[in-house]
Design a protein around this motif. Structure first.
Motif, PDB file in Angstrom:
ATOM      1  N   PRO A 151      -2.146  10.819  -5.143  1.00  0.00           N
ATOM      2  CA  PRO A 151      -3.175  11.632  -4.209  1.00  0.00           C
ATOM      3  C   PRO A 151      -4.123  10.392  -3.826  1.00  0.00           C
ATOM      4  O   PRO A 151      -4.880  11.193  -1.702  1.00  0.00           O
ATOM      5  N   GLU A 152      -4.804  10.315  -4.984  1.00  0.00           N
ATOM      6  CA  GLU A 152      -6.040   9.580  -4.354  1.00  0.00           C
ATOM      7  C   GLU A 152      -6.010   8.429  -3.327  1.00  0.00           C
ATOM      8  O   GLU A 152      -6.885   7.989  -2.486  1.00  0.00           O
ATOM      9  N   TYR A 153      -5.129   7.550  -3.764  1.00  0.00           N
ATOM     10  CA  TYR A 153      -4.190   6.549  -2.995  1.00  0.00           C
ATOM     11  C   TYR A 153      -4.022   6.903  -1.531  1.00  0.00           C
ATOM     12  O   TYR A 153      -4.294   6.726  -0.569  1.00  0.00           O
ATOM     13  N   TYR A 154      -3.118   7.632  -1.273  1.00  0.00           N
ATOM     14  CA  TYR A 154      -2.639   8.574  -0.253  1.00  0.00           C
ATOM     15  C   TYR A 154      -4.095   8.767   0.338  1.00  0.00           C
ATOM     16  O   TYR A 154      -4.014   8.448   2.004  1.00  0.00           O
ATOM     17  N   ASN A 155      -4.968   9.087  -0.054  1.00  0.00           N
ATOM     18  CA  ASN A 155      -6.176  10.001   0.805  1.00  0.00           C
ATOM     19  C   ASN A 155      -7.043   9.675   0.966  1.00  0.00           C
ATOM     20  O   ASN A 155      -7.130   9.186   2.771  1.00  0.00           O
ATOM     21  N   ARG A 156      -7.084   8.121   0.952  1.00  0.00           N
ATOM     22  CA  ARG A 156      -7.816   6.907   1.065  1.00  0.00           C
ATOM     23  C   ARG A 156      -6.741   6.487   2.333  1.00  0.00           C
ATOM     24  O   ARG A 156      -7.403   6.064   3.333  1.00  0.00           O
ATOM     25  N   GLY A 198      -4.198   1.404  -1.259  1.00  0.00           N
ATOM     26  CA  GLY A 198      -3.126   1.670  -1.025  1.00  0.00           C
ATOM     27  C   GLY A 198      -2.361   1.023  -2.459  1.00  0.00           C
ATOM     28  O   GLY A 198      -3.442   0.378  -2.993  1.00  0.00           O
ATOM     29  N   PHE A 199      -1.558   1.619  -2.173  1.00  0.00           N
ATOM     30  CA  PHE A 199      -0.546   1.504  -3.358  1.00  0.00           C
ATOM     31  C   PHE A 199       0.806   1.637  -2.603  1.00  0.00           C
ATOM     32  O   PHE A 199       1.091   2.338  -1.912  1.00  0.00           O
ATOM     33  N   GLY A 200       1.381  -0.056  -2.823  1.00  0.00           N
ATOM     34  CA  GLY A 200       2.896   0.518  -2.434  1.00  0.00           C
ATOM     35  C   GLY A 200       4.015   1.048  -2.728  1.00  0.00           C
ATOM     36  O   GLY A 200       4.169   2.081  -4.113  1.00  0.00           O
ATOM     37  N   ARG A 262      -0.966  -2.195   7.310  1.00  0.00           N
ATOM     38  CA  ARG A 262      -1.549  -3.308   7.607  1.00  0.00           C
ATOM     39  C   ARG A 262      -2.581  -2.645   7.754  1.00  0.00           C
ATOM     40  O   ARG A 262      -3.114  -1.982   8.379  1.00  0.00           O
ATOM     41  N   GLU A 263      -3.578  -3.884   6.411  1.00  0.00           N
ATOM     42  CA  GLU A 263      -4.923  -4.210   6.508  1.00  0.00           C
ATOM     43  C   GLU A 263      -5.879  -3.957   7.572  1.00  0.00           C
ATOM     44  O   GLU A 263      -6.890  -2.952   7.894  1.00  0.00           O
TER      45      GLU A 263
END
Lengths: 288, 74
Positions: A151-156, A198-200, A262-263
């Protein structure tokens, strides 16, 4: 579900020296075949692996609808095991960077690049828009798992996706883009061009009775055996690769999906404004 | 203000179905330079100072061709 801490088995320098190399199972000290969360010794998340998560019909919808995006390409850089400048037929060196030829495709949206100077749908999404739409349940399913497990990565990532012009975001997800690879044994590399906070998100579809093809984080000596319906969330900003395939006959297939934001997509303007920008950038009065 | 700002306000712009494509032109080097000079000269004749800020070859060529040969020729 197992929580495992991994010590570095290679220094950063040793990891760096492996870049662009194809490596084998000798770099695996721990092979993950069941649900597990992996952390480094500082408590940073390295991966979350879950088995039998994606309903097979949803996975197949992704495979069947996105497979036509796959073509031979030299645009996969370090992951292909080579990245350098193209040599022209006359022996001179071009400014264009290329990698080795691999089978790969891109679904969704891309930001501007040196070759194409505006944000856009990928060629596949434009040409096979119905297939793109039919494959969306697969992308949405992965997005839901990402939200649930990281969730932390997802929310960002979701926050930046919502702040992006919606012409370039896969609807109701945190992704702009899906890379689809066929029978592609990646060399040691770190992902570039994706959202660094993010996360892969990785999914694999397999056909045939073959072995190997493990996902490896060589710096931590960890290998992961991704099979149909499994899902892997992993820190793709660490060095990673796949081992070779064994007993891989002509009727075998391995399709991997990498879903990401994409960044620089948040910089993309609405298509009509992208058009005006590119017209002025490339042939504006003040450039003549 | 935070040093690193993670909050991206929601983008509420309406969807836009513009598809971008391009048409390539081929010249000798000499003719390319001539083409650019003529475009610039033509834009200065056809556009006012404010319009020149966003003037570009794509729109200018279409404008000139349409003006002389298009259905809405004046």
């Amino acid at each position: 579900m197992e929580k495992i801490k991994f010590k570095r088995v290679l220094t950063e320098q040793q990891g760096h020296e492996l870049a662009k190399k194809h490596i084998g199972e000798e770099y695996i000290k721990t092979l993950i075949t069941n649900d597990a969360d992996g952390y480094d010794m500082y408590g940073n998340l390295l991966f979350k692996f879950r088995k039998n998560v994606i309903p097979i019909d949803i996975l197949k919808a992704g495979v069947d609808n996105f497979k036509d995006s796959i073509e031979w390409t030299e645009s996969r850089g370090a992951a292909s095991g080579f990245s350098g400048k193209r040599t022209r037929a006359d022996g001179s060196i071009s400014n264009t960077s290329v990698g080795a030829k691999v089978e790969s495709g891109v679904v969704g949206f891309m930001d501007k690049s040196a070759m194409i100077r505006y944000c856009r749908k990928t060629a596949f999404t434009k040409k096979y828009f119905d297939n793109y739409q039919e494959g969306l349940p697969f992308v949405k399913f992965v997005d839901e798992q990402y939200k649930k497990l990281c969730p932390e990565y997802y929310n960002r990532q979701k926050n930046i996706a919502e702040g992006t012009n919606q012409n370039y975001v896969i609807p109701d997800t945190s992704f702009t883009t899906v890379t689809v690879n066929k029978n592609f044994r990646t060399a040691v590399h770190k992902d570039a061009g994706d959202f660094s906070e993010g996360f892969g998100n990785l999914v694999v579809y397999r056909e045939g009775d073959w072995g190997g093809g493990y996902f490896i984080l060589p710096e931590y000596g960890v290998g992961i055996d991704l099979k149909n319906t499994d899902i892997l969330f992993v820190d793709v900003h660490k060095y990673h690769c796949n081992t070779g395939f064994t007993n891989f006959t002509d009727d075998c297939l391995r399709v991997s999906f990498v879903l990401y934001y994409r960044e620089y997509m948040y910089k993309c303007k609405a298509p009509k404004d992208e058009l005006l920008r590119v017209k002025i950038d490339q042939g504006g009065y003040h450039r003549l | 203000m935070k040093l690193f700002e993670y909050e991206f306000p929601k983008n509420e712009e309406p969807k836009d179905d513009t598809e971008i494509t391009n048409a390539l032109l081929y010249f000798t080097h000499a003719n390319r330079d001539k083409f650019k000079k003529l475009c610039k000269k033509g834009m200065e004749v056809e556009y006012n100072k404010e319009e020149l800020k966003t003037a570009n070859i794509s729109d200018f060529l279409l404008y000139i061709l349409n003006k002389n040969y298009g259905e809405d020729k004046i």
